[in-house]
Design an enzyme around this catalytic site. Structure first.
Site, PDB file in Angstrom:
ATOM      1  N   CYS A   1       0.915  -1.212  -0.091  1.00 49.73           N
ATOM      2  CA  CYS A   1      -0.025  -0.021  -0.147  1.00 49.73           C
ATOM      3  C   CYS A   1       0.820   1.280  -0.120  1.00 49.73           C
ATOM      4  CB  CYS A   1      -0.973  -0.126   1.268  1.00 49.73           C
ATOM      5  SG  CYS A   1      -1.896  -1.480   1.288  1.00 49.73           S
TER       6      CYS A   1
ATOM      7  N   ARG B   1       1.246   1.595  -6.115  1.00 51.65           N
ATOM      8  CA  ARG B   1       1.432   0.548  -4.777  1.00 51.65           C
ATOM      9  C   ARG B   1       0.221  -0.010  -4.463  1.00 51.65           C
ATOM     10  NH1 ARG B   1       6.399   1.774  -2.053  1.00 51.65           N
ATOM     11  NH2 ARG B   1       5.507   0.598  -0.236  1.00 51.65           N
TER      12      ARG B   1
ATOM     13  N   TRP C   1      -3.409  -1.939  -1.770  1.00 47.41           N
ATOM     14  CA  TRP C   1      -3.376  -3.243  -2.375  1.00 47.41           C
ATOM     15  C   TRP C   1      -3.950  -4.214  -1.251  1.00 47.41           C
ATOM     16  CZ3 TRP C   1      -0.549  -7.658  -1.865  1.00 47.41           C
ATOM     17  CH2 TRP C   1      -0.601  -8.733  -2.927  1.00 47.41           C
TER      18      TRP C   1
ATOM     19  N   ASN D   1       0.743   0.398   6.050  1.00 40.66           N
ATOM     20  CA  ASN D   1       1.194  -0.282   5.064  1.00 40.66           C
ATOM     21  C   ASN D   1       1.916  -1.336   5.512  1.00 40.66           C
ATOM     22  OD1 ASN D   1       2.285  -1.298   2.680  1.00 40.66           O
ATOM     23  ND2 ASN D   1       4.196  -0.128   2.703  1.00 40.66           N
ATOM     24  N   GLY D   2       1.638  -2.673   5.258  1.00 43.56           N
ATOM     25  CA  GLY D   2       2.299  -3.846   5.657  1.00 43.56           C
ATOM     26  C   GLY D   2       1.482  -4.979   6.079  1.00 43.56           C
TER      27      GLY D   2
ATOM     28  N   GLU E   1      12.150 -11.805 -19.990  1.00 42.87           N
ATOM     29  CA  GLU E   1      11.443 -10.432 -19.579  1.00 42.87           C
ATOM     30  C   GLU E   1      10.447  -9.984 -20.520  1.00 42.87           C
ATOM     31  OE1 GLU E   1      10.869  -6.481 -17.541  1.00 42.87           O
ATOM     32  OE2 GLU E   1      11.559  -8.624 -16.907  1.00 42.87           O
TER      33      GLU E   1
ATOM     34  N   LYS F   1       6.419  -9.131 -19.488  1.00 46.65           N
ATOM     35  CA  LYS F   1       5.869  -7.878 -19.683  1.00 46.65           C
ATOM     36  C   LYS F   1       4.632  -8.234 -20.344  1.00 46.65           C
ATOM     37  CE  LYS F   1       7.511  -5.428 -17.775  1.00 46.65           C
ATOM     38  NZ  LYS F   1       8.610  -6.251 -16.916  1.00 46.65           N
TER      39      LYS F   1
ATOM     40  N   GLU G   1       2.018  -9.740 -17.732  1.00 42.44           N
ATOM     41  CA  GLU G   1       1.550  -9.043 -16.502  1.00 42.44           C
ATOM     42  C   GLU G   1       0.598  -8.062 -17.185  1.00 42.44           C
ATOM     43  OE1 GLU G   1       4.645  -7.239 -14.291  1.00 42.44           O
ATOM     44  OE2 GLU G   1       5.683  -6.490 -15.911  1.00 42.44           O
TER      45      GLU G   1
ATOM     46  N   HIS H   1      12.687 -30.360 -26.249  1.00 43.42           N
ATOM     47  CA  HIS H   1      12.776 -31.074 -25.042  1.00 43.42           C
ATOM     48  C   HIS H   1      11.349 -31.011 -24.484  1.00 43.42           C
ATOM     49  CE1 HIS H   1      16.861 -32.176 -25.491  1.00 43.42           C
ATOM     50  NE2 HIS H   1      17.198 -30.720 -25.566  1.00 43.42           N
TER      51      HIS H   1
ATOM     52  N   LYS I   1       3.599  -2.462  -7.366  1.00 43.25           N
ATOM     53  CA  LYS I   1       5.063  -2.225  -7.402  1.00 43.25           C
ATOM     54  C   LYS I   1       5.524  -2.114  -5.980  1.00 43.25           C
ATOM     55  CE  LYS I   1       8.108   0.513 -10.422  1.00 43.25           C
ATOM     56  NZ  LYS I   1       8.004  -0.315 -11.472  1.00 43.25           N
TER      57      LYS I   1
END
Length: 591
Positions: free
Chosen positions: A2, A29, A75, A101-102, A464, A468, A471, A487, A587
């Site tokens: 958050c 966030r 979040w 936040n936490g 990467e 992208k 997400e 394989h 993030k």
């Protein structure tokens, strides 16, 4: 993950517009809900579930009285997104307002005890226990600061907490443990926030708050108190970011702006060359390197492994920070342990760095004031500037740039260092040809799945690029080293599976071409990112993104990824998704 904000403004200026502006800069966030609390004769609260703009349109968040207050973007981690679960949280008498936040791991025990004492809860969150505990301790005669101190003595887990109370007007108190919180002051107005971008418009003189300290802000001063109530004098650090860096300017999304920031981000990061050289000279001989990271930073670390082992001939291990405790990590004073993180606050990476003794420790971060910088021997800043989109772009290329400089310096390769100076120009070439990539995006809207393949230096780029795509567009994208297709993954290839092949010029070109041929034989649609003079590959591809032919396989990870970032962005736009707000993500993972 958050975001929390607080401010105390001079001359009775209204705090709500400033709180709202700061919260908007922290929406990366969390965007499950937003809320503000200000004080003017009583605590005023406006909050609801949803994006900031929609809640603001309904509630007019800037129209609140008072020259100080707190704000929060959420979040959801404990309790689903809802108005009741959104912050700020109050006690039942509405005398204490808290943002947090936490994650409080023992909140259920505390909550049940408080309920037994007669407290009534209205939310499902862990945070609400903090406001009730503070009310309880103020009822017992403690002031706001000491009520917060006694509260955190009972909390297990991580937290950054900011609180106000109608019992002590004109005061804000805050503290932190394992969640970030920074302070700022300018012209006798005071600010605090989870991250620097929130307040950079108002001050770039930033003061860090350490674990267990409590900051007390009044309309006259800001004091930091240690665990024994001693006042701590701490000078601010001036951050070389500007307000323009945290604005979209003329771009539709932060992600697109930050993609376009990459030439300058690489240039600024390259300016660290002499500092990196000095650090490596100070470290001396290294026999082994281990890099710990998560997500995009992990992929940058993998690029680092390839280039360091190629150019410096130093064995390099890359470990997911979340899995580090399960690895046999035998390290001594000849081992360099590198933690890589955009924010410098990634919980798993910090835990990994703290878990071993003996190696030399280095942080590669984008934020100068961050937890990781406090627990290492050396810090290298990526100089990418603030990144507000959840999907990392410019911080990735900046991290890879640092990896390349480390490899070149350790390997005494001045030619590679000189070649890096051309990278911003090569990226500019891709940005100028964005219309070609934008037009390609319409072709792949039908795809439910995508494969990315690359070999050698290009394999981390494939990883990467797939991240992208998944997400922000929600297309299931997977990346493989091209030689691994036969394989197992080749069984998934058919005419509904586009395969994006990264195939720069170099020693791995022909082997990657062989894999491309295998895929083509299974009727897959072939998209390639290749050199503009590579006629052979172009003839075998349905779509091509063409790159300057001077970009060989060694430089390719710094350049080819930009084209693939743009492809992911434009496909996302075509699918009507917001690339700055990917679902379920945030993030700066501090929990």
């Amino acid at each position: 993950m958050c975001g929390i904000v607080g401010c105390m403004l001079k001359d009775n200026r209204k705090a709500a517009p400033v709180l709202l502006d700061c919260a908007e800069k922290l929406e990366y966030r969390g965007y499950d809900s937003v809320g503000l609390a200000t004080y003017d004769e009583k605590i005023h609260v406006k909050k609801d579930e949803g994006y900031i703009e929609s809640v603001d349109e309904a509630l007019d968040l800037a129209d609140m009285p008072g020259n100080y207050g707190i704000a929060h973007v959420r979040w959801a981690s404990v309790g689903k997104p809802s108005k009741r679960n959104s912050h700020p949280h109050l006690d039942e008498e509405e005398t204490v307002a808290v943002v947090h936040n936490g994650t409080i791991s023992n909140y259920t025990i505390l909550k049940n005890k408080l309920i037994g004492e007669g407290h009534k809860f209205i939310s499902q969150t862990d945070t609400e226990v903090i406001s009730h505990l503070m009310e309880k301790f103020m009822d017992e005669g403690l002031n706001l600061e000491h009520a917060l101190r006694k509260t955190i003595e009972l909390l297990d887990g991580s937290y950054a907490v900011v609180a106000i109370s109608s019992r002590e007007p004109n005061k804000i108190v805050a503290t932190r443990k394992d969640s970030p919180l920074v302070l700022g002051e300018k012209n006798e107005s005071y600010y605090l926030a989870s991250d620097i971008p929130a307040m950079i418009k108002y001050t770039n003189d930033i003061i860090e708050l350490n674990k267990g300290e409590i900051v007390v802000i009044t309309n006259e001063k800001m004091e930091i108190h240690d665990e024994n109530d001693n006042i701590i004098e701490r000078k601010p650090v001036t951050i070389d970011w500007t307000p323009e860096m945290v604005e979209k300017n003329d771009y539709e999304h932060y992600m697109l702006k930050e993609i376009y920031d990459q030439p300058e981000a690489v240039r600024r990061t390259l300016s660290q060359k002499d500092k990196i050289r000095k650090i490596l000279e100070d470290i001396g001989d290294i026999e082994k390197i281990c890099i710990v990271a998560c997500g995009t930073s992990y992929h940058a670390a993998l690029s680092g492994k390839y280039i360091i082992e190629s150019e410096a001939r130093i064995p390099t291990n890359v470990v997911l920070a979340s899995e580090f405790s399960h690895s046999l990590n035998i390290m001594d004073e000849k081992t360099l342990l590198i933690g890589m993180s955009q924010s410098g606050e990634t919980a798993d990476t910090i835990k990994a760095l703290n878990s071993v003794e003996g190696p030399i420790k280095m942080a590669i971060v984008n934020v100068e004031i961050s937890e990781m910088t406090k627990i290492v021997d050396y810090t290298i800043l990526t100089k990418a500037g603030p990144e507000l989109s959840v999907a990392a772009t410019k911080t990735y290329t900046a991290q890879v740039t640092v990896m390349y400089m480390i490899a070149a310096i350790l390997g005494d390769n001045e030619e590679l260092l000189n070649k890096l100076n051309k990278v911003p120009e090569y990226i500019d070439d891709i940005l100028e040809n964005r219309k070609t990539i934008k037009s390609m995006a319409k072709t792949y809207l039908y795809a439910n799945e995508l494969f990315y393949i690359g070999k050698g230096f290009s394999y981390p780029t494939a990883l990467e690029a797939a991240l992208k795509m998944k997400e922000i567009s929600y297309i299931h994208a997977e990346a493989y080293a091209s030689g691994e297709l036969k394989h197992g993954p080749l069984a998934l290839i058919d005419n509904n599976m586009p395969v994006i092949t990264i195939i720069p010029p170099g020693k791995d070109h022909n082997l990657t071409l062989n894999s491309l041929e295998e895929v083509k034989a299974r009727n897959s649609r072939i998209v390639t990112v290749c050199s503009e003079d590579d006629d052979l590959v172009q003839d075998k591809s349905e779509e091509c993104i063409l790159i300057n032919p001077y970009v060989d396989e060694i430089l390719a990870p710094l350049v080819y990824i930009v084209a693939l970032q743009l492809l992911a962005y434009y496909i996302t736009i075509e699918k009507k998704h917001n690339p700055d707000r990917p679902r379920n993500l945030a993030k700066t993972l501090t929990v």
